[in-house]
Write a protein that holds these residues in place. Structure first.
Motif, PDB file in Angstrom:
ATOM      1  N   PRO A 147       0.812  -1.228   0.000  1.00  0.00           N
ATOM      2  CA  PRO A 147       0.000   0.000   0.000  1.00  0.00           C
ATOM      3  C   PRO A 147       0.836   1.265   0.000  1.00  0.00           C
ATOM      4  O   PRO A 147       0.445   2.282  -0.569  1.00  0.00           O
ATOM      5  CB  PRO A 147      -0.815  -0.107   1.283  1.00  0.00           C
ATOM      6  CG  PRO A 147       0.001  -0.992   2.183  1.00  0.00           C
ATOM      7  CD  PRO A 147       0.688  -1.979   1.267  1.00  0.00           C
ATOM      8  N   ILE A 148       1.988   1.212   0.683  1.00  0.00           N
ATOM      9  CA  ILE A 148       2.938   2.338   0.659  1.00  0.00           C
ATOM     10  C   ILE A 148       4.321   1.717   0.639  1.00  0.00           C
ATOM     11  O   ILE A 148       4.737   1.099   1.623  1.00  0.00           O
ATOM     12  CB  ILE A 148       2.780   3.257   1.901  1.00  0.00           C
ATOM     13  CG1 ILE A 148       1.411   3.963   1.875  1.00  0.00           C
ATOM     14  CG2 ILE A 148       3.921   4.278   1.957  1.00  0.00           C
ATOM     15  CD1 ILE A 148       1.193   4.962   3.007  1.00  0.00           C
ATOM     16  N   ASP A 149       5.010   1.840  -0.474  1.00  0.00           N
ATOM     17  CA  ASP A 149       6.405   1.392  -0.499  1.00  0.00           C
ATOM     18  C   ASP A 149       7.280   2.603  -0.179  1.00  0.00           C
ATOM     19  O   ASP A 149       6.977   3.724  -0.616  1.00  0.00           O
ATOM     20  CB  ASP A 149       6.787   0.824  -1.871  1.00  0.00           C
ATOM     21  CG  ASP A 149       8.226   0.344  -1.865  1.00  0.00           C
ATOM     22  OD1 ASP A 149       8.510  -0.655  -1.179  1.00  0.00           O
ATOM     23  OD2 ASP A 149       9.075   0.988  -2.498  1.00  0.00           O
ATOM     24  N   ALA A 150       8.356   2.360   0.564  1.00  0.00           N
ATOM     25  CA  ALA A 150       9.253   3.411   1.073  1.00  0.00           C
ATOM     26  C   ALA A 150       8.592   4.151   2.236  1.00  0.00           C
ATOM     27  O   ALA A 150       8.554   5.387   2.279  1.00  0.00           O
ATOM     28  CB  ALA A 150       9.690   4.375  -0.029  1.00  0.00           C
ATOM     29  N   THR A 151       8.085   3.377   3.190  1.00  0.00           N
ATOM     30  CA  THR A 151       7.436   3.974   4.365  1.00  0.00           C
ATOM     31  C   THR A 151       8.384   4.890   5.136  1.00  0.00           C
ATOM     32  O   THR A 151       7.960   5.924   5.652  1.00  0.00           O
ATOM     33  CB  THR A 151       6.891   2.854   5.287  1.00  0.00           C
ATOM     34  OG1 THR A 151       5.826   2.221   4.595  1.00  0.00           O
ATOM     35  CG2 THR A 151       6.336   3.399   6.594  1.00  0.00           C
ATOM     36  N   SER A 251      22.138   5.151  -6.695  1.00  0.00           N
ATOM     37  CA  SER A 251      21.358   4.662  -5.569  1.00  0.00           C
ATOM     38  C   SER A 251      20.110   5.529  -5.432  1.00  0.00           C
ATOM     39  O   SER A 251      20.150   6.736  -5.676  1.00  0.00           O
ATOM     40  CB  SER A 251      22.264   4.703  -4.336  1.00  0.00           C
ATOM     41  OG  SER A 251      21.574   5.147  -3.230  1.00  0.00           O
ATOM     42  N   ALA A 252      18.977   4.903  -5.113  1.00  0.00           N
ATOM     43  CA  ALA A 252      17.728   5.646  -4.906  1.00  0.00           C
ATOM     44  C   ALA A 252      16.915   4.883  -3.867  1.00  0.00           C
ATOM     45  O   ALA A 252      16.975   3.656  -3.821  1.00  0.00           O
ATOM     46  CB  ALA A 252      16.952   5.739  -6.225  1.00  0.00           C
ATOM     47  N   PRO A 253      16.180   5.588  -3.020  1.00  0.00           N
ATOM     48  CA  PRO A 253      15.384   4.880  -2.007  1.00  0.00           C
ATOM     49  C   PRO A 253      14.136   4.244  -2.602  1.00  0.00           C
ATOM     50  O   PRO A 253      13.600   4.746  -3.595  1.00  0.00           O
ATOM     51  CB  PRO A 253      14.964   5.985  -1.028  1.00  0.00           C
ATOM     52  CG  PRO A 253      15.551   7.251  -1.521  1.00  0.00           C
ATOM     53  CD  PRO A 253      16.032   7.049  -2.916  1.00  0.00           C
ATOM     54  N   GLY A 254      13.665   3.184  -1.969  1.00  0.00           N
ATOM     55  CA  GLY A 254      12.398   2.574  -2.355  1.00  0.00           C
ATOM     56  C   GLY A 254      12.569   1.519  -3.437  1.00  0.00           C
ATOM     57  O   GLY A 254      13.056   1.811  -4.536  1.00  0.00           O
ATOM     58  N   HIS A 257      10.134   2.483  -6.203  1.00  0.00           N
ATOM     59  CA  HIS A 257      10.655   3.667  -6.898  1.00  0.00           C
ATOM     60  C   HIS A 257      11.740   3.269  -7.908  1.00  0.00           C
ATOM     61  O   HIS A 257      11.750   3.728  -9.056  1.00  0.00           O
ATOM     62  CB  HIS A 257      11.200   4.607  -5.814  1.00  0.00           C
ATOM     63  CG  HIS A 257      11.762   5.882  -6.302  1.00  0.00           C
ATOM     64  ND1 HIS A 257      12.970   6.367  -5.865  1.00  0.00           N
ATOM     65  CD2 HIS A 257      11.304   6.787  -7.195  1.00  0.00           C
ATOM     66  CE1 HIS A 257      13.222   7.510  -6.464  1.00  0.00           C
ATOM     67  NE2 HIS A 257      12.232   7.794  -7.279  1.00  0.00           N
ATOM     68  N   LYS A 258      12.627   2.375  -7.497  1.00  0.00           N
ATOM     69  CA  LYS A 258      13.684   1.918  -8.409  1.00  0.00           C
ATOM     70  C   LYS A 258      13.072   1.117  -9.565  1.00  0.00           C
ATOM     71  O   LYS A 258      13.445   1.297 -10.726  1.00  0.00           O
ATOM     72  CB  LYS A 258      14.716   1.060  -7.646  1.00  0.00           C
ATOM     73  CG  LYS A 258      15.621   1.902  -6.745  1.00  0.00           C
ATOM     74  CD  LYS A 258      16.764   1.107  -6.165  1.00  0.00           C
ATOM     75  CE  LYS A 258      16.438   0.417  -4.875  1.00  0.00           C
ATOM     76  NZ  LYS A 258      16.269   1.285  -3.712  1.00  0.00           N
ATOM     77  N   LEU A 259      12.102   0.259  -9.237  1.00  0.00           N
ATOM     78  CA  LEU A 259      11.467  -0.547 -10.297  1.00  0.00           C
ATOM     79  C   LEU A 259      10.693   0.342 -11.263  1.00  0.00           C
ATOM     80  O   LEU A 259      10.667   0.090 -12.471  1.00  0.00           O
ATOM     81  CB  LEU A 259      10.569  -1.607  -9.656  1.00  0.00           C
ATOM     82  CG  LEU A 259      11.367  -2.731  -8.969  1.00  0.00           C
ATOM     83  CD1 LEU A 259      10.515  -3.482  -7.962  1.00  0.00           C
ATOM     84  CD2 LEU A 259      11.929  -3.700 -10.019  1.00  0.00           C
ATOM     85  N   GLY A 275      17.946 -10.632   0.291  1.00  0.00           N
ATOM     86  CA  GLY A 275      16.495 -10.853   0.369  1.00  0.00           C
ATOM     87  C   GLY A 275      15.727  -9.760   1.072  1.00  0.00           C
ATOM     88  O   GLY A 275      14.917 -10.042   1.957  1.00  0.00           O
ATOM     89  N   THR A 276      15.920  -8.514   0.669  1.00  0.00           N
ATOM     90  CA  THR A 276      15.218  -7.422   1.370  1.00  0.00           C
ATOM     91  C   THR A 276      14.011  -6.901   0.600  1.00  0.00           C
ATOM     92  O   THR A 276      13.409  -5.913   0.999  1.00  0.00           O
ATOM     93  CB  THR A 276      16.174  -6.242   1.657  1.00  0.00           C
ATOM     94  OG1 THR A 276      16.678  -5.779   0.406  1.00  0.00           O
ATOM     95  CG2 THR A 276      17.329  -6.662   2.536  1.00  0.00           C
ATOM     96  N   THR A 277      13.686  -7.535  -0.536  1.00  0.00           N
ATOM     97  CA  THR A 277      12.402  -7.194  -1.171  1.00  0.00           C
ATOM     98  C   THR A 277      11.477  -8.399  -1.021  1.00  0.00           C
ATOM     99  O   THR A 277      11.919  -9.514  -0.729  1.00  0.00           O
ATOM    100  CB  THR A 277      12.546  -6.837  -2.664  1.00  0.00           C
ATOM    101  OG1 THR A 277      12.885  -8.017  -3.395  1.00  0.00           O
ATOM    102  CG2 THR A 277      13.582  -5.745  -2.898  1.00  0.00           C
ATOM    103  N   PHE A 278      10.195  -8.137  -1.241  1.00  0.00           N
ATOM    104  CA  PHE A 278       9.160  -9.149  -0.984  1.00  0.00           C
ATOM    105  C   PHE A 278       8.254  -9.268  -2.208  1.00  0.00           C
ATOM    106  O   PHE A 278       8.294  -8.429  -3.107  1.00  0.00           O
ATOM    107  CB  PHE A 278       8.353  -8.730   0.259  1.00  0.00           C
ATOM    108  CG  PHE A 278       9.173  -8.769   1.523  1.00  0.00           C
ATOM    109  CD1 PHE A 278       9.127  -9.869   2.365  1.00  0.00           C
ATOM    110  CD2 PHE A 278      10.040  -7.731   1.842  1.00  0.00           C
ATOM    111  CE1 PHE A 278       9.911  -9.938   3.510  1.00  0.00           C
ATOM    112  CE2 PHE A 278      10.831  -7.780   2.988  1.00  0.00           C
ATOM    113  CZ  PHE A 278      10.762  -8.880   3.822  1.00  0.00           C
ATOM    114  N   ARG A 279       7.420 -10.303  -2.211  1.00  0.00           N
ATOM    115  CA  ARG A 279       6.512 -10.500  -3.349  1.00  0.00           C
ATOM    116  C   ARG A 279       5.675  -9.247  -3.616  1.00  0.00           C
ATOM    117  O   ARG A 279       5.395  -8.914  -4.754  1.00  0.00           O
ATOM    118  CB  ARG A 279       5.571 -11.686  -3.095  1.00  0.00           C
ATOM    119  CG  ARG A 279       6.283 -13.002  -2.828  1.00  0.00           C
ATOM    120  CD  ARG A 279       6.952 -13.570  -4.074  1.00  0.00           C
ATOM    121  NE  ARG A 279       7.278 -14.953  -3.846  1.00  0.00           N
ATOM    122  CZ  ARG A 279       8.512 -15.424  -3.635  1.00  0.00           C
ATOM    123  NH1 ARG A 279       9.566 -14.634  -3.697  1.00  0.00           N
ATOM    124  NH2 ARG A 279       8.704 -16.714  -3.410  1.00  0.00           N
TER     125      ARG A 279
END
Ligand code: 2IP
Ligand code: CA
Ligand code: CA
Length: 342
Positions: A147-151, A251-254, A257-259, A275-279
């Protein structure tokens, strides 16, 4: 009846409205922030947080999807659980009902503003000129929501503490559909609520039975080559390989945002070796990348990421544990593999 693309775009815009509603008041208003612990927290951060906006945005998006496709309600899942501060958040029948519920957690004026945002009519925000899309078999669809990426950037932005190039513009809403039978991503929407001072932007893609369609608003006419995005937490030796090969490493946050930047051609690829991203981070962008002729694969095994994991497991079960590589064309991945093999 609305099709699945329109529904996911609307659902993303509901979440975007909730996110924006936190910026409408005075800076002294308190954003309800709760810390995530143990299995819920992302190891990427020393401390990981969620806000009432994350939870309400997810509920608003879920409610919108279930309104159009009641048969999907059991198959819509997201990053957040619906509880925060001891209160189970849901969208009530109307604004007043939702305001009453939110008032257990935040001041009445804030509760009312967030409830209004969650119930706002978003039907015409981004959906008026969409092309026809292939008919999709809804009985085989599952949905992932971030719902909110880069909280962390969201909290810093709302509180006015974000550095330049960070903060609210790095926030995205990610909603992706996949096939329950195969785990393949098929429809993706990335919504950037704070793009262009809150005007917002949506990028979408469809990858279904050989049909590849994508679109969005305010997509730049760029196609960067040899520009790779990485997290500030990426291992230096991964970045070094690309620098030595003459690539520009940014480098960029989120993760979303990068995708998004890869999907719209502002970067050639994005790598995260851990493994710091999720489905829920990758399902939506993955469909868009495939619609454009690219893909999102595991960093370690180079095999495709799939999304039909068992329901109701601990969050860590849904991590892209072997890392990811995201790209928009097959020539790029061949170059990347060579660089990584060096
Ligand atoms: C986070 C968020 C972080 C990202 C991390 C994601 O999602 O996108 O910014 O780390 O991988 O899981 P980084 O910015 O270093 O890429 P969320 O904010 O939804 O927890
Ligand atoms: Ca995320
Ligand atoms: Ca999130």
């Amino acid at each position: 009846m609305k099709n699945i693309l329109e529904t996911l775009i609307n659902a993303s815009e509901k979440a975007a409205c909730v996110a924006r509603s936190c910026c409408a008041g005075s800076k002294n208003e308190v954003l309800l922030v709760a810390e995530k612990f143990d299995g819920d927290a992302n190891a990427r951060f020393e401390r990981d947080f969620k806000t009432i906006a994350d939870v309400l945005a997810q509920e608003a998006a879920k409610t919108e999807i279930a309104r159009h496709f009641p048969e999907l309600s059991e198959h819509v899942r997201g990053e957040e659980c619906s509880e925060i501060g001891g209160v189970r958040i849901e969208l009530r029948e109307n604004i007043e009902g939702t305001t009453d519920l939110l008032q257990y957690l935040v001041a009445p004026a804030v509760a009312k503003r967030m409830a209004e945002a969650a119930h706002r009519d978003t039907e015409h925000t981004f959906c008026d000129n969409l092309p026809d899309i292939p008919e999709i078999d809804i009985s085989d669809v599952g949905i992932w929501i971030d719902p909110i990426d880069a909280t962390a950037e969201f909290i810093a932005g709302v509180q006015g503490h974000a550095d330049a190039d960070r903060g609210l513009p790095c926030v995205t809403v990610l909603i992706g559909a996949y096939l329950r039978s195969t785990g393949e991503p098929i429809v993706g929407v990335i919504n950037q609520p704070f793009y262009n001072n809150g005007k917002g932007r949506v990028v979408w893609g469809i990858n279904y039975k050989g049909a590849h369609v994508s679109g969005g608003n305010d997509i730049p006419d760029t196609n960067e080559s040899n520009v790779i995005l990485m997290s500030s937490a990426e291992k230096p030796d991964v970045a070094d390989k690309f620098k030595q090969a003459g690539w520009e490493v940014k480098s960029a946050p989120g993760a979303g945002h990068k995708l998004l930047k890869v999907a719209i051609g502002e970067a050639t690829a994005y790598i995260m070796s851990q493994g710091t991203t999720f489905r829920w981070d990758t399902c939506a962008p993955h469909s868009i990348l495939q619609a454009k002729g690219g893909d999102l694969i595991s960093f370690s095994t180079k095999s495709p990421i799939t999304y039909n994991d068992e329901m109701h497991m601990e969050p860590q079960h849904y991590s892209n544990k072997d890392g990811i590589i995201a790209f928009t064309d097959m020539a790029t991945i061949e170059k990347i593999k060579k660089i990584l093999d060096n």
